[in-house]
Structure formats: C-alpha cells, structure tokens
Motif scaffolding. Sequence first.
Motif, PDB file in Angstrom:
ATOM      1  N   SER A   1     -15.906   9.996 -33.973  1.00 49.90           N
ATOM      2  CA  SER A   1     -14.620   9.906 -34.795  1.00 49.90           C
ATOM      3  C   SER A   1     -14.422  10.773 -35.740  1.00 49.90           C
ATOM      4  N   GLU A   2     -15.354  11.498 -36.485  1.00 48.77           N
ATOM      5  CA  GLU A   2     -15.407  12.639 -37.250  1.00 48.77           C
ATOM      6  C   GLU A   2     -14.630  13.950 -36.354  1.00 48.77           C
TER       7      GLU A   2
ATOM      8  N   ALA B   1     -10.636  12.854 -35.600  1.00 47.35           N
ATOM      9  CA  ALA B   1     -10.057  12.158 -36.525  1.00 47.35           C
ATOM     10  C   ALA B   1      -8.840  13.051 -36.815  1.00 47.35           C
ATOM     11  N   GLY B   2      -7.670  12.569 -37.032  1.00 40.84           N
ATOM     12  CA  GLY B   2      -6.176  13.301 -37.251  1.00 40.84           C
ATOM     13  C   GLY B   2      -5.696  13.922 -36.176  1.00 40.84           C
TER      14      GLY B   2
ATOM     15  N   ARG C   1      -5.311   9.106 -30.030  1.00 46.60           N
ATOM     16  CA  ARG C   1      -6.688   9.267 -30.506  1.00 46.60           C
ATOM     17  C   ARG C   1      -7.106   8.086 -31.594  1.00 46.60           C
ATOM     18  N   PRO C   2      -6.050   7.768 -32.296  1.00 41.94           N
ATOM     19  CA  PRO C   2      -6.840   6.677 -33.372  1.00 41.94           C
ATOM     20  C   PRO C   2      -6.971   5.489 -32.571  1.00 41.94           C
TER      21      PRO C   2
ATOM     22  N   LEU D   1     -10.206   5.677 -30.870  1.00 42.66           N
ATOM     23  CA  LEU D   1     -11.280   5.698 -31.893  1.00 42.66           C
ATOM     24  C   LEU D   1     -11.769   4.454 -32.440  1.00 42.66           C
ATOM     25  N   THR D   2     -10.513   3.759 -32.721  1.00 40.64           N
ATOM     26  CA  THR D   2     -10.969   2.054 -33.082  1.00 40.64           C
ATOM     27  C   THR D   2     -11.382   1.431 -31.889  1.00 40.64           C
TER      28      THR D   2
END
Length: 108
Positions: free
Chosen positions: A9-10, A13-14, A19-20, A23-24
Amino acid sequence: MHSTPGIVSEAYAGLGWRRPELLTRLQEADDLFFDAVSLVVLPAWSRGRIADRRNDHAAAFRRYETIHRARVTPKQRAIKLSAALLVPKTRFGLEVRNLGARLWPGGL
C-alpha cells in the motif's frame, strides 16, 4: 515492522487508476501470497548420505544430479527470462515491458 499489505500500500499509494480499489482489496484479503521473484541455483545438489547404489553413494549422487539437472536447467532458463521480462532492472526495461503489455491482445 510493516505487514505485507502495508508495504504494498505504501509503495503504490496515490498513483491513481484502479490502485485505490486494488489496495483496499489487498488490505481486506485473508489469503494474500507475496513473494520476491527469485531463483536458487546450487553448485551441487547433494552432500551426505542417501543413495541408490549401496556401495558408492558419491556415484549415486552424481547420477541423480546429472539426470535431474538435465530436466531442471531448461526450466531455470525459462524462469530467468520470464523474471527478466516481468521485473526489469532498468527504467528502459520497464518502459519496454509496459509497452509490450499495452500492445499485447487484451493488454492493459
């Protein structure tokens, strides 16, 4: 110490796109498998006792290794090539891989 989902996730991220959402889903997964692309190559496959030739275990080990190396070596070559294509070491390699993925039928 970071958890595997936390590390991923790190790292991503962004970055937008899906991707969001992904990642969830990663954070919620209870069956995550995470591994490095790696290959172990050993100079020899045996040391010690285990043999099919009771009187000459060294010859039995050599025979075993000869037979199995002939089977494994081509597979290891293919794995190295696949790993190099999937996980390039350079920015240029990443660009070539990503372009190939976009051009592949049904690609990204």
